[in-house]
Design a protein around this motif. Structure first.
Motif, mmCIF file in Angstrom:
data_model
loop_
_atom_site.group_PDB
_atom_site.id
_atom_site.type_symbol
_atom_site.label_atom_id
_atom_site.label_comp_id
_atom_site.label_asym_id
_atom_site.label_seq_id
_atom_site.Cartn_x
_atom_site.Cartn_y
_atom_site.Cartn_z
ATOM 1 N N VAL A 241 0.850 -1.195 0.000
ATOM 2 C CA VAL A 241 0.000 0.000 0.000
ATOM 3 C C VAL A 241 0.882 1.241 0.000
ATOM 4 C CG1 VAL A 241 -1.807 1.253 1.214
ATOM 5 C CG2 VAL A 241 -1.758 -1.256 1.281
ATOM 6 N N CYS A 242 0.736 2.064 -1.018
ATOM 7 C CA CYS A 242 1.500 3.307 -1.123
ATOM 8 C C CYS A 242 0.683 4.452 -0.544
ATOM 9 C CB CYS A 242 1.857 3.596 -2.577
ATOM 10 S SG CYS A 242 2.725 5.166 -2.818
ATOM 11 N N SER A 243 1.186 5.052 0.509
ATOM 12 C CA SER A 243 0.547 6.205 1.134
ATOM 13 C C SER A 243 1.259 7.449 0.633
ATOM 14 C CB SER A 243 0.673 6.098 2.660
ATOM 15 O OG SER A 243 0.368 7.320 3.289
ATOM 16 N N HIS A 244 0.833 7.955 -0.515
ATOM 17 C CA HIS A 244 1.649 8.990 -1.151
ATOM 18 C C HIS A 244 1.235 10.411 -0.820
ATOM 19 C CE1 HIS A 244 -1.721 9.548 -3.666
ATOM 20 N NE2 HIS A 244 -1.169 9.511 -4.843
ATOM 21 N N GLY A 245 0.019 10.638 -0.353
ATOM 22 C CA GLY A 245 -0.403 11.992 -0.035
ATOM 23 C C GLY A 245 -0.330 12.950 -1.206
ATOM 24 N N GLY A 246 -0.257 12.423 -2.435
ATOM 25 C CA GLY A 246 -0.269 13.293 -3.608
ATOM 26 C C GLY A 246 1.086 13.566 -4.215
ATOM 27 N N ASP A 247 2.185 13.237 -3.512
ATOM 28 C CA ASP A 247 3.496 13.553 -4.069
ATOM 29 C C ASP A 247 4.515 12.446 -3.820
ATOM 30 O OD1 ASP A 247 3.756 13.861 -1.377
ATOM 31 O OD2 ASP A 247 4.811 15.768 -1.453
ATOM 32 N N GLY A 248 4.057 11.215 -3.829
ATOM 33 C CA GLY A 248 4.954 10.096 -3.576
ATOM 34 C C GLY A 248 5.818 9.784 -4.784
ATOM 35 N N PRO A 249 6.919 9.037 -4.599
ATOM 36 C CA PRO A 249 7.805 8.688 -5.705
ATOM 37 C C PRO A 249 7.156 7.711 -6.666
ATOM 38 C CG PRO A 249 8.491 7.587 -3.689
ATOM 39 C CD PRO A 249 7.401 8.532 -3.308
ATOM 40 N N GLU A 250 7.404 7.904 -7.951
ATOM 41 C CA GLU A 250 6.810 7.046 -8.973
ATOM 42 C C GLU A 250 7.255 5.596 -8.811
ATOM 43 O OE1 GLU A 250 7.510 8.485 -12.868
ATOM 44 O OE2 GLU A 250 6.479 10.397 -12.552
ATOM 45 N N GLU A 251 8.514 5.398 -8.402
ATOM 46 C CA GLU A 251 9.028 4.039 -8.249
ATOM 47 C C GLU A 251 8.186 3.235 -7.265
ATOM 48 O OE1 GLU A 251 12.847 6.602 -8.456
ATOM 49 O OE2 GLU A 251 10.712 6.898 -8.034
ATOM 50 N N LEU A 252 7.753 3.885 -6.199
ATOM 51 C CA LEU A 252 6.965 3.182 -5.193
ATOM 52 C C LEU A 252 5.554 2.909 -5.700
ATOM 53 C CD1 LEU A 252 7.465 2.150 -2.280
ATOM 54 C CD2 LEU A 252 6.201 4.144 -1.487
ATOM 55 N N GLU A 253 4.961 3.901 -6.361
ATOM 56 C CA GLU A 253 3.605 3.709 -6.892
ATOM 57 C C GLU A 253 3.553 2.568 -7.899
ATOM 58 O OE1 GLU A 253 1.109 6.861 -8.105
ATOM 59 O OE2 GLU A 253 1.928 8.304 -6.681
ATOM 60 N N LEU A 255 5.222 -0.117 -7.868
ATOM 61 C CA LEU A 255 5.274 -1.399 -7.172
ATOM 62 C C LEU A 255 4.052 -1.645 -6.298
ATOM 63 C CD1 LEU A 255 9.008 -1.348 -5.995
ATOM 64 C CD2 LEU A 255 8.009 -2.970 -7.630
ATOM 65 N N ALA A 256 3.265 -0.601 -6.069
ATOM 66 C CA ALA A 256 2.147 -0.692 -5.128
ATOM 67 C C ALA A 256 0.960 -1.446 -5.725
ATOM 68 C CB ALA A 256 1.708 0.700 -4.703
ATOM 69 N N ASP A 257 0.255 -2.151 -4.859
ATOM 70 C CA ASP A 257 -1.004 -2.785 -5.240
ATOM 71 C C ASP A 257 -2.175 -1.849 -5.024
ATOM 72 O OD1 ASP A 257 0.252 -5.366 -5.726
ATOM 73 O OD2 ASP A 257 0.471 -5.485 -3.545
ATOM 74 N N LEU A 258 -1.988 -0.878 -4.126
ATOM 75 C CA LEU A 258 -3.041 0.073 -3.791
ATOM 76 C C LEU A 258 -2.384 1.383 -3.398
ATOM 77 C CD1 LEU A 258 -6.100 0.639 -3.117
ATOM 78 C CD2 LEU A 258 -5.557 -0.087 -0.772
ATOM 79 N N VAL A 259 -2.942 2.485 -3.882
ATOM 80 C CA VAL A 259 -2.459 3.815 -3.512
ATOM 81 C C VAL A 259 -3.562 4.523 -2.734
ATOM 82 C CG1 VAL A 259 -1.640 6.054 -4.352
ATOM 83 C CG2 VAL A 259 -0.958 3.961 -5.538
ATOM 84 N N VAL A 260 -3.211 5.031 -1.551
ATOM 85 C CA VAL A 260 -4.177 5.750 -0.722
ATOM 86 C C VAL A 260 -3.648 7.153 -0.455
ATOM 87 C CG1 VAL A 260 -5.049 3.642 0.346
ATOM 88 C CG2 VAL A 260 -3.199 4.912 1.452
#
Length: 278
Positions: A241-253, A255-260
């Protein structure tokens, strides 16, 4: 919880089916606590303490896995009290600090830590020169005992300062035999050989996990997400689960199964998880 992506929904359902054999790992900054200019004021979302206690009752174990020193995470998240409550329930809770180099459990209630890495003292002596050469003399330097983090978030040109500082820090760290962990307007220098992927693998083995959900927000979580993919091929139900808050790194997104959406989204997910496992 409603999922717009059917594949994410299927992975979530598999994680829920692992039930009492599920392990939940959570990053701290950007995941349980919002990203703030002053890292000493990064307090967890107000619902987090009660949710962690409730979650511990329906899963195999709950772990906070952070780049912060354990004692910082305990203080900022009220995790010492959370651990007491979970221990009273005879459930499992631990905090892994500095990517897994430090360990604190709700049972032992003491921090187990190695010695600072060789080369760190020499690197620290270079830091004033590095920030001056990068044109970022007011960068916030955060000593962590086993590591040091250099933050540019408070500067007038945070992104530009970070871009100038990163290659200088990378070169200096290499000379001292240290690893570099870039993040969102922060670069951390620490001992090589430990990362969140290893922490996830060890937790899964320690707790005999048949399911593993991990939430994180930055480049330091890439190894954890990668490890989850490997574990999935081995028959473990996993969800990244990627908790990006709107500005997370693309590399993590990627690999993520879900973005919150940041800690609020993580809290919503954990609330649903507690409900669906109860």
């Amino acid at each position: 919880m409603d999922f717009t992506d059917p594949s994410a929904s299927a992975l979530y359902e598999a994680v829920v089916r692992s039930g009492g054999d599920l392990v939940v790992g959570l990053d701290f900054d950007g995941t349980l606590a919002p990203i703030v200019e002053d890292p000493t004021r990064a307090h967890v979302h107000p619902e987090v303490p009660d949710l962690l206690v409730a979650l511990s009752e329906v899963v195999r174990g709950v772990a906070v896995v952070t780049g912060r020193p354990v004692r910082q995470a305990l203080a900022l998240g009220d995790l010492d009290q959370v651990g007491s409550r979970i221990n009273d329930l005879h459930r499992s809770f631990l905090v892994l600090g500095q990517y897994g180099n430090e360990r604190w459990t709700a049972v032992d209630r003491r921090v187990v830590s190695p010695r600072p890495p060789a080369g760190l003292a020499g690197f620290l002596r270079e830091v004033p020169s590095l920030v001056r050469r990068a044109g970022a003399p007011d960068a916030y330097v955060e000593p962590k005992g086993l590591a040091v983090a250099l933050h540019t978030r408070r500067l007038d040109d945070p992104a530009g300062s970070f871009a100038r500082l990163l290659p200088l820090v990378t070169d200096a760290a290499a000379r001292h035999g240290l690893a570099v962990e870039p993040g969102r307007l922060v670069v951390e220098v620490r001992a090589p050989g430990m990362h969140k992927g290893l922490s996830v693998r060890r937790l899964a083995e320690e707790w005999s996990a048949k399911g593993f959900l991990f939430a994180g927000d930055d480049l330091g979580d890439v190894e954890a997400f990668t490890e989850l993919r490997a574990m999935r091929t081995e028959g473990v139900a996993t969800m990244a689960v990627c908790s990006h808050g709107g500005d997370g790194p693309e590399e993590l997104e990627e690999l993520a199964d879900l973005v919150v959406d940041g800690p609020d989204g993580v809290v919503e997910l954990l609330r649903a998880l507690v409900h669906d496992l109860s």
